[in-house]
Write an enzyme that holds these catalytic residues in place. Structure first.
Site, PDB file in Angstrom:
ATOM      1  N   TYR A 116       0.830  -1.195   0.000  1.00 42.20           N
ATOM      2  CA  TYR A 116       0.000   0.000   0.000  1.00 42.20           C
ATOM      3  C   TYR A 116       0.872   1.256   0.000  1.00 42.20           C
ATOM      4  O   TYR A 116       0.630   2.192  -0.763  1.00 42.20           O
ATOM      5  CB  TYR A 116      -0.926   0.017   1.231  1.00 42.20           C
ATOM      6  CG  TYR A 116      -1.978  -1.063   1.218  1.00 42.20           C
ATOM      7  CD1 TYR A 116      -3.203  -0.860   0.597  1.00 42.20           C
ATOM      8  CD2 TYR A 116      -1.762  -2.287   1.855  1.00 42.20           C
ATOM      9  CE1 TYR A 116      -4.183  -1.848   0.603  1.00 42.20           C
ATOM     10  CE2 TYR A 116      -2.733  -3.278   1.865  1.00 42.20           C
ATOM     11  CZ  TYR A 116      -3.934  -3.051   1.231  1.00 42.20           C
ATOM     12  OH  TYR A 116      -4.903  -4.026   1.239  1.00 42.20           O
ATOM     13  N   ASN A 139     -12.557   0.295  -5.601  1.00 42.21           N
ATOM     14  CA  ASN A 139     -12.252  -0.102  -6.981  1.00 42.21           C
ATOM     15  C   ASN A 139     -13.498  -0.679  -7.656  1.00 42.21           C
ATOM     16  O   ASN A 139     -13.992  -1.721  -7.250  1.00 42.21           O
ATOM     17  CB  ASN A 139     -11.126  -1.145  -6.963  1.00 42.21           C
ATOM     18  CG  ASN A 139     -10.731  -1.624  -8.342  1.00 42.21           C
ATOM     19  OD1 ASN A 139     -11.226  -1.145  -9.355  1.00 42.21           O
ATOM     20  ND2 ASN A 139      -9.831  -2.593  -8.380  1.00 42.21           N
ATOM     21  N   CYS A 147      -6.672  -5.036  -7.654  1.00 42.93           N
ATOM     22  CA  CYS A 147      -6.475  -4.628  -6.260  1.00 42.93           C
ATOM     23  C   CYS A 147      -6.081  -5.805  -5.374  1.00 42.93           C
ATOM     24  O   CYS A 147      -5.526  -5.596  -4.290  1.00 42.93           O
ATOM     25  CB  CYS A 147      -7.692  -3.887  -5.726  1.00 42.93           C
ATOM     26  SG  CYS A 147      -9.254  -4.740  -5.944  1.00 42.93           S
ATOM     27  N   HIS A 148      -6.293  -7.033  -5.848  1.00 44.06           N
ATOM     28  CA  HIS A 148      -5.855  -8.198  -5.074  1.00 44.06           C
ATOM     29  C   HIS A 148      -4.326  -8.279  -4.990  1.00 44.06           C
ATOM     30  O   HIS A 148      -3.791  -8.956  -4.130  1.00 44.06           O
ATOM     31  CB  HIS A 148      -6.420  -9.495  -5.672  1.00 44.06           C
ATOM     32  CG  HIS A 148      -6.024  -9.750  -7.081  1.00 44.06           C
ATOM     33  ND1 HIS A 148      -6.698  -9.173  -8.151  1.00 44.06           N
ATOM     34  CD2 HIS A 148      -5.049 -10.513  -7.614  1.00 44.06           C
ATOM     35  CE1 HIS A 148      -6.134  -9.589  -9.274  1.00 44.06           C
ATOM     36  NE2 HIS A 148      -5.130 -10.392  -8.980  1.00 44.06           N
ATOM     37  N   GLU A 174      -2.317 -16.619  -9.688  1.00 51.41           N
ATOM     38  CA  GLU A 174      -1.200 -15.908 -10.312  1.00 51.41           C
ATOM     39  C   GLU A 174       0.155 -16.407  -9.825  1.00 51.41           C
ATOM     40  O   GLU A 174       1.195 -15.867 -10.222  1.00 51.41           O
ATOM     41  CB  GLU A 174      -1.347 -14.410 -10.062  1.00 51.41           C
ATOM     42  CG  GLU A 174      -2.570 -13.826 -10.743  1.00 51.41           C
ATOM     43  CD  GLU A 174      -2.650 -12.323 -10.664  1.00 51.41           C
ATOM     44  OE1 GLU A 174      -1.652 -11.670 -10.299  1.00 51.41           O
ATOM     45  OE2 GLU A 174      -3.722 -11.787 -10.988  1.00 51.41           O
TER      46      GLU A 174
END
Length: 182
Positions: A116, A139, A147-148, A174
């Site tokens: 962040y 978002n 945003c993950h 991912e």
């Protein structure tokens, strides 16, 4: 005169995904919203809310404007797509939030994470980590605007509007986290 100018529309549909049903919405500008947990309650309220916020008539449709987002999201969840290439309508976000989300979309690729605080520094606002967290929570395009991929500096997951289990599953997809055991 172009019918889009006379009668703007928001096209929406619900699609299945590995993290539950997603409600997708698009305008003539592009994909405008992705909503998690699109059960009956979300399907009931979200199209009207979008129509009001965008000044447009909500129309259910899985074709037209949503065909390509549907295709790309399916490929993403199948592990065949690592970067979305979609026109996005940013009209549901403004100011600092829009600046942060655009940086996130262009600067934090698949399979990586950012803190962040680091994201706050990237947009020229060092010390605004909490404001970045608020931008992530607001978002309108989660998954596509990832945003993950924003985590705490100490390695914690941080928060997530779709729930922490959803965040874990996306990061596992991912390759950032190990796959859940079950």
């Amino acid at each position: 005169m172009d019918s889009e100018v006379q009668s703007p529309r928001v096209e929406w549909t619900v699609v299945p995904s590995d993290i539950g049903p997603l409600l997708l919405a698009a305008t003539g500008q592009g994909l405008v919203s992705v909503a998690f947990h699109a059960g009956a309650a979300v399907r009931e309220r979200e199209p009207a809310r979008l129509g009001t916020r965008l000044g447009a008539e909500p129309v259910e449709s899985a074709a037209g404007r949503l065909a390509e987002p549907i295709r790309q999201l399916a490929a993403y969840f199948e592990g065949r797509l690592t970067a979305f290439d979609l026109p996005l309508d940013w009209s549901l976000t403004t100011g600092f939030n829009r600046q942060v989300l655009r940086e996130l979309a262009s600067g934090v690729p698949y399979g990586t994470v950012v803190g962040y605080g680091e994201l706050a520094e990237r947009v020229g606002q060092p010390g605004a980590a909490q404001a970045v967290g608020a931008a992530m929570g607001a978002n309108p395009l989660p998954v596509v605007v990832p945003c993950h991929r924003v985590v705490e500096s100490d390695g914690g997951l941080g928060g997530f509007g779709g729930g922490l289990e959803t965040k874990r599953r996306l990061l596992a997809l991912e390759g950032v986290l190990p796959q859940p055991l079950f």
